[in-house]
Every structure is written in structure tokens, then in C-alpha cells.
Design a protein around this motif. Sequence first.
Motif, PDB file in Angstrom:
ATOM      1  N   ILE A   1       1.804  11.845 -10.024  1.00 29.90           N
ATOM      2  CA  ILE A   1       0.909  13.119  -9.813  1.00 29.90           C
ATOM      3  C   ILE A   1       1.666  14.336  -9.855  1.00 29.90           C
ATOM      4  CG2 ILE A   1      -0.658  14.387  -8.460  1.00 29.90           C
ATOM      5  CD1 ILE A   1      -2.263  11.485  -8.111  1.00 29.90           C
TER       6      ILE A   1
ATOM      7  N   PHE B   1       2.295   1.671  -3.501  1.00 30.96           N
ATOM      8  CA  PHE B   1       1.515   2.323  -4.425  1.00 30.96           C
ATOM      9  C   PHE B   1       0.951   3.456  -4.282  1.00 30.96           C
ATOM     10  CE2 PHE B   1      -3.197   2.991  -5.325  1.00 30.96           C
ATOM     11  CZ  PHE B   1      -3.296   3.072  -6.601  1.00 30.96           C
ATOM     12  N   THR B   2       0.846   3.848  -2.785  1.00 29.79           N
ATOM     13  CA  THR B   2       0.593   5.453  -2.632  1.00 29.79           C
ATOM     14  C   THR B   2       1.806   6.291  -3.048  1.00 29.79           C
ATOM     15  OG1 THR B   2      -0.564   4.805  -0.706  1.00 29.79           O
ATOM     16  CG2 THR B   2       0.146   6.943  -0.547  1.00 29.79           C
TER      17      THR B   2
ATOM     18  N   MET C   1       0.794  -1.305   0.026  1.00 26.48           N
ATOM     19  CA  MET C   1       0.041  -0.039   0.182  1.00 26.48           C
ATOM     20  C   MET C   1       0.795   1.422  -0.158  1.00 26.48           C
ATOM     21  SD  MET C   1      -3.238  -1.279   2.412  1.00 26.48           S
ATOM     22  CE  MET C   1      -4.533  -0.120   1.829  1.00 26.48           C
ATOM     23  N   ALA C   2       1.926   1.224   0.777  1.00 31.39           N
ATOM     24  CA  ALA C   2       2.889   2.461   0.758  1.00 31.39           C
ATOM     25  C   ALA C   2       3.389   2.650  -0.541  1.00 31.39           C
ATOM     26  CB  ALA C   2       3.844   2.368   1.899  1.00 31.39           C
TER      27      ALA C   2
ATOM     28  N   SER D   1       1.827   6.475  -6.969  1.00 27.26           N
ATOM     29  CA  SER D   1       0.839   7.319  -7.580  1.00 27.26           C
ATOM     30  C   SER D   1       1.085   8.894  -7.336  1.00 27.26           C
ATOM     31  CB  SER D   1      -0.599   6.822  -7.366  1.00 27.26           C
ATOM     32  OG  SER D   1      -0.662   6.645  -5.959  1.00 27.26           O
ATOM     33  N   SER D   2       1.207   8.963  -5.998  1.00 32.11           N
ATOM     34  CA  SER D   2       1.732  10.505  -5.752  1.00 32.11           C
ATOM     35  C   SER D   2       2.725  10.971  -6.507  1.00 32.11           C
ATOM     36  CB  SER D   2       2.155  10.425  -4.156  1.00 32.11           C
ATOM     37  OG  SER D   2       0.593   9.960  -3.479  1.00 32.11           O
TER      38      SER D   2
END
Lengths: 176, 341
Positions: free
Chosen positions: B59, B51-52, B48-49, B55-56
Motif C-alpha cells: 500500500i 501479512f500486515t 500475521m505480522a 500488505s502495508s
Amino acid sequence: MIHHRMLALFNDFDGATNLLRELKATSIPGLDFDNVTMKSPIEHPDVEAVLGLRPVNVQKWTLFGSLFGGIVSFVLISAAQGNFFAQMKGGKPIIPIPPNLVLTYEMLILGGVFITIVGFLIGAGLPVGLKSSLYNAKISEDQIGILIKAEAHAMPQIRALFEKHRALEIQEEVVA
Amino acid sequence: MTTFSLLTAGLFVAVHLGRIWQIYYAIPYPNERGLWPNFQSPLLWDAMAIFTYLSSSIIFLYIGAIPDYAICRDNTTGWRKKMYSALALGWMGTDRQWRNFRVTYLTVACFLIPLAVSVHSIVASDFAMSQQPGWHVTSFPPYFVAGALYSGCAAIITLFIMLRYVFRFEEYMTLPILDKVGRLTFAISMVWTYLNLIEFASVWYGHDMYSKEVLLQKATGVYAPFWWTMLFCGSIVPLALAFKKLRASIPLMLVVSLLLNLGMWLERWMIVAPTYSHGYYPWLWDHDQWPSLVQWGVVFGSFGWFGMLFMMFVKLTPSISMYEVKEMVYHRTQALKEKEA
């Protein structure tokens, strides 16, 4: 009511600022100062200040996104743990707080970032077609554009002001 | 760099499975196959980390480049114009867009800093929360954060010099910037060295004989040349960065940065391999973890993959923020005008 749009290009920020100050001081019938927009190749808070307070709501979106991401992830993870009856807990907590806090923290950030971008796109009015408004490619190089939307009868006076402040180029279009 | 490194790291999950189609069975989500994510496992936090973070980072990279894509859109033709028009989202540089852009860019940047710390801490937890000797170390999270910053800075110096040479970016990638990155790298290298010493001291003076054995194996066993090279490259070589004259020499900076990269690559290897070959299972003790030809191929393939992505990015998108350079030039000109007045 038929409106017109007029875009004038200036060589530097000083010329654009002087024009904006005069526009603000002069009351031109048919012109609402809120319909004056500056287009520039770089950001310039000082000139933006002349245009007046135009609120930015991105922070509110960020706050909402962070809270949403954090709360929803905690609830969903806890619900999944609470419903997984096949796993033997062996006296351990059904909903362990410390590991869930780690995941909540990550999802808080993810929610914050994603919703901030949504807020940015809505706040900045993006995506938008270039044909939706008068635009000149020289703006992205080094010139400053001042775009004014006003009633048709105000246009001659606005054009005169543009010329007085030595606008390099003036474009005009009719808006239905 | 962060984005492409994460893409490479993500690919390794699939590569290490061997049979790549099995990735379907490894993705942790509640499903009909009876797989259930273990929310208490650092491996899930890691997924999860990362992936975050990925994606961040994408962006952040994209949002910061929107004004530059608009510049490219206005100065290109053909398929490039179409591509940049789509990427620019119709950016016209209005005051409304700039106001929202400023706040958004700052906000996402503020999110990324704690995110970077948390991601590397969580990766460290993958190791530290196990009971394996050599991995069960309290100082691993800050050690991993420092290691990530350190290798990142070293890679920045290498790519900085290469881009400066290849694209003739001397006017933008100036020596004072290189000097500042050099100082930062020196500071981080000292933090990394300190955290290494803490780890060695706590293992040496602790009462865990297995951890001590792994440490001794690193220092005196088959891995000793690599372990000492890691310490030399990571702790001794950066001392050169303390001298201003050396920081001003581009060839020397390139050599130092390559040695630092080597040291940081060896660091990762020295974290993983010795524990595998000298863990709790005696029957593994004569199995030294020396990479096979296939594994070397995977390693060099990852370098090639990262290099290809980075070069494609540099070739197709503005590798230096054009609007930021314009801002810098504008503010400097204004400052000069004020000084003259």
C-alpha cells in the motif's frame, strides 16, 4: 442553473497565486470561491493556504481504523479461544493477555493502514474518470492549472482575470 | 525491496514443505479438519505480522507512486497508457488530492516504522521463545531488527550503484546520498556488532553449557570459517565506511556492500544451522547442516526471483519518485531566487 467550468494553465506558482489572491479579493457574482481548484504537478502548501481552510479527515479514518482493527481482533481472538473447548487448558488462562496483545497490536496497525486508505480515497475523490473534470496533461509535467466552476454570466469576468494574469491556455466547458 | 523480499520469504513457506499442495493443511484457521490456530505461538504472530507488513508495504509503495503513475499516464500510449490510467485512479493533482495524499502518506509511513520493528522482533521470537541452545537469547529481537536494517542498508548501496550505472541515474542518485547511506550503514553495523558481543558474553558467562557448546562449535567447529567470515564481513569490513574518502569511491562502496550482504546472509545461516546440528540431541551431532544441491538451487532461485521482481518493477514503474524530484528542484530554485534577492 447552467454552470460553466474554466481551466487556465500558468507557467509557475507565482502567477497562479496572484490570480487566486485577486479572485479572493474580487467579489464576482455567480462565483463561489469554494469552487476554485488548483491542479499542480507537486504539492504546494503555501498556495493551498490562499485557497483557504479545506479540512482533511484522513486522521479520523485512521483513528477509527486502528481502534476497529485492535478491538475487533482482540474480541474475535478471545472469542475463538473461549470457544475452543477441545483444547486442554491445564490451568493456563483461557484468554492469555500477552500473546493476544501482540496480535492486537498487529491488527491495530493493519486496520489503521487499510481504513486510512479508504479515507484517502474518499477524501481525495478517487477513483475518478479524467472526463469528469477539465484536465490538461501539461499539469502533470510542470504547469499549474486553476479550475473554476461558476455560473455562466460570471465567465467573461473570470476569463478576463485569467488573461490579465497571463494564462498560457484557457479551456472552457458547460456543466449541466 | 521490502515488498519483494517479503514475497520471496512468503514463497519459502511453500517451498520448504516439499509437497506444495500440503500448504492447504498448514494454514492456521479454525476449520472442519480440527486444526486450530495456537494464538500463543510466535509462528502465528509471525504469519500475521508478515501479512500486515507485506500488505502495508504494498500500500505504501502504491500510494506514494500515484502522482507518478499520473505523469506516466499523460506521457505514454497503448497498453502502457491503459495500465498507468488504471493505476493512477484518475489523479489530477488537485489541491484536495494533494492535501489528502500528504496526510495519508505520512500516516502510513508512521505505521510502517513501528511495524518494521515489531515484525523483526516477532521473527526473533520464533527462535528466542524456543528452548533450543543458541536461540534462547534475550537480545534476539533487537539483534534481528539491527540485522534487518543492516542488510537492508547494504542491499540499498548495492542496488543504488547498479541502478546508477545501468539507468544513468547520476543526476538523481548522487554521491552525497550514497555518503549518507554509508554513514547510516556504519552506525547500524556498530549496533549489530555490539548486540553480537552481548550475545557472546551472556552465553559465555552464563551457566547454560549447551548454549556454550553451540557457541564453541560455531567458533571452532565445521562452521568456523563461515562464522569468522560473518564477523569479519559484518564487523570489520564496515569500519571502512568510517572514512569519507572511501565512502566517496563507488567501486569500493560496491565491494564493501557486497561483502556486507555476504556477511548478513551468513549471519542468518549461522543462526539456524549450528543449533540444528549441535542441539540437545547427540545423534544429530555428526550431521552437519551443509546445504544439498537442491537447497543451493532454492537459494539461488530466490535470488533470481527477487531480482526478476525488482527488475520488472524498475522497468515498468518509476523507480525514482518523479514528483519528489520536481519538488526538490522547485524548492532549490526558490531558495536560490531568495538568496539572489
